[in-house]
Design a protein around this motif. Structure first.
Motif, mmCIF file in Angstrom:
data_model
loop_
_atom_site.group_PDB
_atom_site.id
_atom_site.type_symbol
_atom_site.label_atom_id
_atom_site.label_comp_id
_atom_site.label_asym_id
_atom_site.label_seq_id
_atom_site.Cartn_x
_atom_site.Cartn_y
_atom_site.Cartn_z
ATOM 1 N N GLY A 15 0.791 -1.222 0.000
ATOM 2 C CA GLY A 15 0.000 0.000 0.000
ATOM 3 C C GLY A 15 0.824 1.273 0.000
ATOM 4 O O GLY A 15 0.271 2.371 -0.031
ATOM 5 N N THR A 16 2.152 1.136 -0.019
ATOM 6 C CA THR A 16 3.056 2.275 0.061
ATOM 7 C C THR A 16 3.728 2.548 -1.285
ATOM 8 O O THR A 16 4.205 1.614 -1.936
ATOM 9 N N THR A 112 4.121 1.616 -6.486
ATOM 10 C CA THR A 112 3.436 1.342 -5.232
ATOM 11 C C THR A 112 3.290 -0.171 -5.105
ATOM 12 O O THR A 112 2.829 -0.836 -6.044
ATOM 13 N N ALA A 114 1.356 -3.047 -4.277
ATOM 14 C CA ALA A 114 -0.073 -3.315 -4.086
ATOM 15 C C ALA A 114 -0.322 -4.627 -3.347
ATOM 16 O O ALA A 114 -1.332 -4.763 -2.660
#
Length: 151
Positions: A15-16, A112, A114
């Motif tokens: 998520g980053t 990112t 996921a």
């Protein structure tokens, strides 16, 4: 300079946004070479004179698959995974080309993480990647890029 991430720390980073690649030039020579390598010599890519007359883009544009082919190099310029012995391209999901990529543009990508799912001997990383052209309003590519990573 790539951001270095520890292999065993990947699951905590889901998520980053982890990195942004270097800029890559997509000039007419690169487009022509790609056209020769793939056999895709459609005039919107390789005929600047016809593009000036007939194309709604005003000049040649890069192949979508050329943009995709730059993903491994862009990922390498953005991120290094400490402790990863080997990575394999496992494929792509949901690929879109929201805007054309004019010849002569520079592109970079944003990465990112996921998903990070266990597989035999390693993990499958699902990267949400967006490729942007310098000065462009919309991304030229958005995709989910799957990589199998082994420690």
């Amino acid at each position: 300079m790539p951001v270095t991430i520890p292999f065993d720390g990947l699951p905590a980073l889901v998520g980053t946004e982890l990195g942004v690649s270097s800029w890559f030039e997509v000039g007419q020579q690169r487009i022509d070479t790609f056209a020769e390598a793939t056999g895709d010599r459609q005039w919107i890519h390789v005929d600047p004179q016809r593009c000036a007359r007939e194309s709604p883009f005003g000049g040649p544009v890069a192949h979508g698959f050329l943009t995709l082919s730059l993903l491994p190099a862009m990922l390498e310029s953005a991120l290094a995974i400490d402790g990863m012995r080997m990575g394999l391209n496992y494929g792509l999901d949901r690929v879109r080309f929201p805007a054309p990529l004019p010849a002569g543009s520079r592109v970079r990508s944003r990465w990112t993480l996921a998903a990070c799912d266990p597989v035999d001997g390693g993990v499958q990383l699902t990267w949400s990647v967006t490729v942007e052209a310098e000065g462009g309003g919309k991304p030229v590519c958005a995709a989910s890029f799957l990589v199998r990573a082994f420690a």
